[in-house]
Design an enzyme around this catalytic site. Structure first.
Site, PDB file in Angstrom:
ATOM      1  N   GLN A 165      -6.638 -32.422 -16.188  1.00 33.98           N
ATOM      2  CA  GLN A 165      -5.168 -32.713 -15.843  1.00 33.98           C
ATOM      3  C   GLN A 165      -4.419 -32.411 -17.100  1.00 33.98           C
ATOM      4  O   GLN A 165      -3.200 -32.111 -17.123  1.00 33.98           O
ATOM      5  CB  GLN A 165      -4.879 -34.223 -15.683  1.00 33.98           C
ATOM      6  CG  GLN A 165      -5.586 -34.514 -14.298  1.00 33.98           C
ATOM      7  CD  GLN A 165      -5.236 -36.086 -13.802  1.00 33.98           C
ATOM      8  OE1 GLN A 165      -5.965 -36.912 -14.324  1.00 33.98           O
ATOM      9  NE2 GLN A 165      -4.045 -36.383 -13.288  1.00 33.98           N
ATOM     10  N   GLY A 179      -5.716 -43.849 -15.176  1.00 30.63           N
ATOM     11  CA  GLY A 179      -6.977 -42.977 -15.304  1.00 30.63           C
ATOM     12  C   GLY A 179      -6.277 -41.333 -15.380  1.00 30.63           C
ATOM     13  O   GLY A 179      -5.311 -41.191 -15.048  1.00 30.63           O
ATOM     14  N   CYS A 208      -1.359 -40.378  -8.503  1.00 29.34           N
ATOM     15  CA  CYS A 208      -1.952 -39.476  -9.603  1.00 29.34           C
ATOM     16  C   CYS A 208      -0.825 -38.950 -10.413  1.00 29.34           C
ATOM     17  O   CYS A 208       0.241 -38.521 -10.189  1.00 29.34           O
ATOM     18  CB  CYS A 208      -2.511 -38.159  -8.615  1.00 29.34           C
ATOM     19  SG  CYS A 208      -3.381 -37.192  -9.846  1.00 29.34           S
ATOM     20  N   HIS A 215     -11.402 -35.238  -9.743  1.00 32.56           N
ATOM     21  CA  HIS A 215     -10.564 -34.266 -10.681  1.00 32.56           C
ATOM     22  C   HIS A 215     -11.465 -33.455 -11.432  1.00 32.56           C
ATOM     23  O   HIS A 215     -11.406 -32.080 -11.331  1.00 32.56           O
ATOM     24  CB  HIS A 215      -9.941 -34.960 -11.746  1.00 32.56           C
ATOM     25  CG  HIS A 215      -8.253 -35.448 -11.333  1.00 32.56           C
ATOM     26  ND1 HIS A 215      -7.454 -34.724 -10.667  1.00 32.56           N
ATOM     27  CD2 HIS A 215      -7.902 -36.785 -11.225  1.00 32.56           C
ATOM     28  CE1 HIS A 215      -6.269 -35.385 -10.483  1.00 32.56           C
ATOM     29  NE2 HIS A 215      -6.633 -36.516 -10.502  1.00 32.56           N
TER      30      HIS A 215
HETATM   31 NI    NI Z   1      -5.262 -38.052 -10.493  1.00 35.08          NI
END
Ligand code: NI
Length: 173
Positions: free
Chosen positions: A51, A46, A95, A141
Site C-alpha cells: 500500500q 492496519g 481499506c 494485500h
Molecule cells: Ni486494506
C-alpha cells in the site's frame, strides 16, 4: 520517521504478490516505523507494505479501539496463517487504499498467525475479533488481494469506478 503516501485502488502495485523479506535489516525497521506512523496518521488499524508501494511481505497493525487504552503497534514480517477456525464472522471492512468504501466481508473468526518480528525472531499468536479480520485483510494485500475481491463483480466494478473518479478529482485538485 516519515509519512508515506498510500496508493489508491486501482493501482497495479496493489495487485502484485509481494516478495518475502530476506532479512530484517535496519531499512526494514525504518519502513515499519514509517508504516506505523502513516497508519496512525490516516487513521487506520492496519497497513501492508504494498500500500506504500513496497512489494515486500510486511504489515503493521493496531486494532486497539479504545482511545484511552495503550496502543499496541504490531509489525509482522513474512506473516503466514497457520490455522483458521471453521467458525466465521462478518465484519464491515474498509481499506486505506479505498477511502470511504465499506462492505460486509465474511472470514474465519479466529486465525493463528506465524511471522518474524523486527528482532528477527519467530513469533506466533492467535487472533480473534477485529484483530483476526485485520490480519487476514492485510495478509490479503501481500497476495495482491483487496476486500472488494470478495464482492460480486457488479459491486466491485461500482466501487472501482467510484475510486477512478476520486483519483481523477484528486489529480485535478
Ligand atoms: Ni486494506
Amino acid at each position: 520517521m516519515a509519512l508515506r503516501p498510500i496508493l489508491l485502488h486501482p493501482d497495479p502495485r496493489l495487485r502484485r504478490r509481494a516478495e518475502p523479506v530476506a532479512a530484517v535489516t535496519p531499512e526494514i525497521g525504518r519502513l515499519a516505523e514509517d508504516m506505523l506512523a502513516t497508519m496512525y496518521d490516516a487513521p487506520g488499524v492496519g497497513l501492508a507494505a504494498p500500500q506504500v508501494g513496497v512489494g515486500r511481505r510486511l504489515l503493521v497493525m493496531d486494532c486497539v479501539k479504545n482511545p484511552e487504552a495503550p496502543r499496541r503497534p504490531m509489525v509482522l514480517v513474512n506473516p503466514e496463517i497457520a490455522w483458521a477456525s471453521d467458525e466465521r464472522r462478518t465484519y464491515e471492512e474498509g481499506c486505506l487504499s479505498l477511502p470511504d468504501q465499506y462492505a460486509e466481508i465474511e472470514r474465519p473468526a479466529r486465525v493463528r498467525v506465524r511471522w518474524t518480528g523486527l528482532d528477527g525472531r519467530p513469533a506466533e499468536e492467535e487472533f480473534d475479533g477485529l484483530w483476526a479480520t485485520c490480519v487476514q485483510h492485510e495478509i490479503d494485500h501481500l497476495d495482491g488481494r483487496l476486500f472488494i475481491d470478495y464482492l460480486s463483480a457488479l459491486r466491485r466494478q461500482l466501487i472501482t469506478r467510484r475510486m477512478e473518479k476520486l483519483k481523477r478529482d484528486r489529480a485535478r485538485a
